[in-house]
Design a protein around this motif. Structure first.
Motif, PDB file in Angstrom:
ATOM      1  N   LEU A  34      48.356  39.624  33.436  1.00 32.29           N
ATOM      2  CA  LEU A  34      47.251  40.762  34.035  1.00 32.29           C
ATOM      3  C   LEU A  34      47.802  42.132  32.936  1.00 32.29           C
ATOM      4  N   GLN A  51      36.669  42.505  35.214  1.00 33.65           N
ATOM      5  CA  GLN A  51      38.051  42.383  36.431  1.00 33.65           C
ATOM      6  C   GLN A  51      36.541  41.255  36.840  1.00 33.65           C
ATOM      7  N   ARG A  90      39.510  40.913  40.083  1.00 32.24           N
ATOM      8  CA  ARG A  90      39.495  42.635  40.674  1.00 32.24           C
ATOM      9  C   ARG A  90      40.667  41.934  41.426  1.00 32.24           C
ATOM     10  N   ALA A 131      43.615  42.578  39.548  1.00 32.61           N
ATOM     11  CA  ALA A 131      44.683  43.578  38.255  1.00 32.61           C
ATOM     12  C   ALA A 131      44.545  44.942  39.606  1.00 32.61           C
TER      13      ALA A 131
END
Length: 80
Positions: A4, A57, A63, A66
């Motif tokens: 990421l 994300q 998400r 992240a």
């Protein structure tokens, strides 16, 4: 999560939220002004959460990963 790539402008926001979280804990432990610390924390988290990266994300189903990567980066920036 190494794959990421976090936006450069995200780290200062997460650092601010983490510092505000820690200040809230410190205020509570010292019988300080928890309400003011909580207000600062909520403002910092709202600013962090408003970053468009989180929606990207979320749509990509990443998400949570992240957020953890961003939190880990913030902790590393503060704690070394």
């Amino acid at each position: 999560m190494a794959d990421l790539e976090l936006p450069a402008d995200l780290l200062p926001l997460h650092i601010a939220a983490l510092r505000a979280d820690r200040a809230m804990t410190t205020a509570r432990e010292a019988d300080g002004d928890v309400d003011a610390a909580r207000a600062a924390y909520l403002e910092a988290v709202a600013t962090l959460d408003a970053h468009p990266y989180w929606e990207e994300q979320r749509r990509a189903g990443r998400r949570q990963a992240a957020w953890q990567a961003s939190l880990d980066a913030a902790k590393k920036a503060i704690d070394g």
